[in-house]
Scaffold this active site. Sequence first.
Site, PDB file in Angstrom:
ATOM      1  N   LYS A  12       0.855  -1.206   0.000  1.00 46.50           N
ATOM      2  CA  LYS A  12       0.000   0.000   0.000  1.00 46.50           C
ATOM      3  C   LYS A  12       0.891   1.257   0.000  1.00 46.50           C
ATOM      4  O   LYS A  12       1.946   1.238  -0.622  1.00 46.50           O
ATOM      5  CB  LYS A  12      -0.967  -0.031   1.183  1.00 46.50           C
ATOM      6  CG  LYS A  12      -1.724  -1.368   1.245  1.00 46.50           C
ATOM      7  CD  LYS A  12      -2.880  -1.386   2.215  1.00 46.50           C
ATOM      8  CE  LYS A  12      -3.544  -2.757   2.188  1.00 46.50           C
ATOM      9  NZ  LYS A  12      -4.767  -2.827   2.971  1.00 46.50           N
ATOM     10  N   HIS A  93      -8.390  -3.200  -6.162  1.00 47.39           N
ATOM     11  CA  HIS A  93      -8.344  -3.295  -4.696  1.00 47.39           C
ATOM     12  C   HIS A  93      -9.474  -2.449  -4.104  1.00 47.39           C
ATOM     13  O   HIS A  93      -9.783  -1.371  -4.618  1.00 47.39           O
ATOM     14  CB  HIS A  93      -6.985  -2.831  -4.179  1.00 47.39           C
ATOM     15  CG  HIS A  93      -6.794  -3.157  -2.728  1.00 47.39           C
ATOM     16  ND1 HIS A  93      -7.367  -2.420  -1.726  1.00 47.39           N
ATOM     17  CD2 HIS A  93      -6.142  -4.171  -2.132  1.00 47.39           C
ATOM     18  CE1 HIS A  93      -7.057  -2.967  -0.554  1.00 47.39           C
ATOM     19  NE2 HIS A  93      -6.307  -4.030  -0.777  1.00 47.39           N
ATOM     20  N   GLU A 162     -11.096 -10.706  -1.390  1.00 45.81           N
ATOM     21  CA  GLU A 162     -10.804  -9.879  -0.220  1.00 45.81           C
ATOM     22  C   GLU A 162     -12.104  -9.241   0.279  1.00 45.81           C
ATOM     23  O   GLU A 162     -12.493  -8.168  -0.205  1.00 45.81           O
ATOM     24  CB  GLU A 162      -9.821  -8.769  -0.579  1.00 45.81           C
ATOM     25  CG  GLU A 162      -8.453  -9.262  -1.008  1.00 45.81           C
ATOM     26  CD  GLU A 162      -7.389  -8.220  -0.699  1.00 45.81           C
ATOM     27  OE1 GLU A 162      -6.431  -8.567   0.001  1.00 45.81           O
ATOM     28  OE2 GLU A 162      -7.524  -7.073  -1.128  1.00 45.81           O
ATOM     29  N   SER A 199      -6.575  -9.429   6.621  1.00 51.21           N
ATOM     30  CA  SER A 199      -6.157  -9.770   7.993  1.00 51.21           C
ATOM     31  C   SER A 199      -5.517 -11.158   8.107  1.00 51.21           C
ATOM     32  O   SER A 199      -5.717 -11.855   9.106  1.00 51.21           O
ATOM     33  CB  SER A 199      -7.331  -9.636   8.966  1.00 51.21           C
ATOM     34  OG  SER A 199      -7.790  -8.295   8.984  1.00 51.21           O
TER      35      SER A 199
HETATM   36  P1  PGA Z   1      -4.442  -6.611   5.475  1.00 51.00           P
HETATM   37  O1  PGA Z   1      -4.635  -6.051   3.978  1.00 51.00           O
HETATM   38  O2  PGA Z   1      -3.683  -7.921   5.332  1.00 51.00           O
HETATM   39  O3  PGA Z   1      -3.655  -5.571   6.174  1.00 51.00           O
HETATM   40  O4  PGA Z   1      -5.813  -6.820   6.034  1.00 51.00           O
HETATM   41  C1  PGA Z   1      -4.952  -6.914   2.917  1.00 51.00           C
HETATM   42  C2  PGA Z   1      -5.111  -6.123   1.644  1.00 51.00           C
HETATM   43  O5  PGA Z   1      -5.674  -5.034   1.672  1.00 51.00           O
HETATM   44  O6  PGA Z   1      -4.682  -6.569   0.551  1.00 51.00           O
END
Ligand code: PGA
Length: 241
Positions: A12, A93, A162, A199
């Site tokens: 990110k 995303h 996701e 997560s």
């Molecule tokens: P996270 O993010 O593992 O911090 O929940 C996953 C993502 O947004 O691809």
Amino acid sequence: MAKRPLLVGNWKMHGDGGDLAVIVAIGEAARRHPAVDVALSLPATLIDRARRVCPGLAIGGQDCHPEPSGAHTGDISAPMLREAGASLVLLGHSERRQDHHEDDALIAAKLRAARAAGLEVILCVGETAEDHAAGRSAEVVRGQLTLSLAGMNGQGIAIAYEPVWAIGGDRTPEPKEVAAMVGLIRNTVAGARVLYGGSVTPDNGEALFVDGGIDGFLVGRQSLDADAFTAILKLIDGTAR
Ligand code: PGA
């Protein structure tokens, strides 16, 4: 036939030159687990430096514009990512869908541009908390897949399921819920690898991987920590055989 597992880290808007050691450590871990494909989707400013310090590691971008070039201030094109050293890109995303109001038609155009530039695509799909509570998860995900693939087959594309409500917190779906969605995705997009994201940690990874019936993970926060990411890589390698 079981597909090669794939583990993708999504940094990110995190990371700068001070984090190259983390990338190197992840690259070394990837070399120790050659049965798993490992990639890091980095901020564009780090792609070229990551390629130089870690030539063997697959590097990705986090978005691309549908056009190869043009008057689009602040955007980056698929050929630019490719030239900088990326071999893949994340598209669709939920943070892009929400923060930048991206819809499936735009994502479809980006997907065509990325494939035309020779980038592999990790296409993210997933329902919101509201859709989940209303029992609309399957309908939403099927719609996202159909509209954003727009007739393209699964060649060069992995799908990351996701659930929006599982990203960035500490809640995940039950592995059997993941398995149901993975079945739907496999029926809709034959041949594509299917990842789970939201997560994921070294503690919940094994149950999600084995009982979710997935081919790998898209990992956010835990990919910023080489030890945690390596632990997830190890569990995939250990349980995939
Ligand atoms: P996270 O993010 O593992 O911090 O929940 C996953 C993502 O947004 O691809």
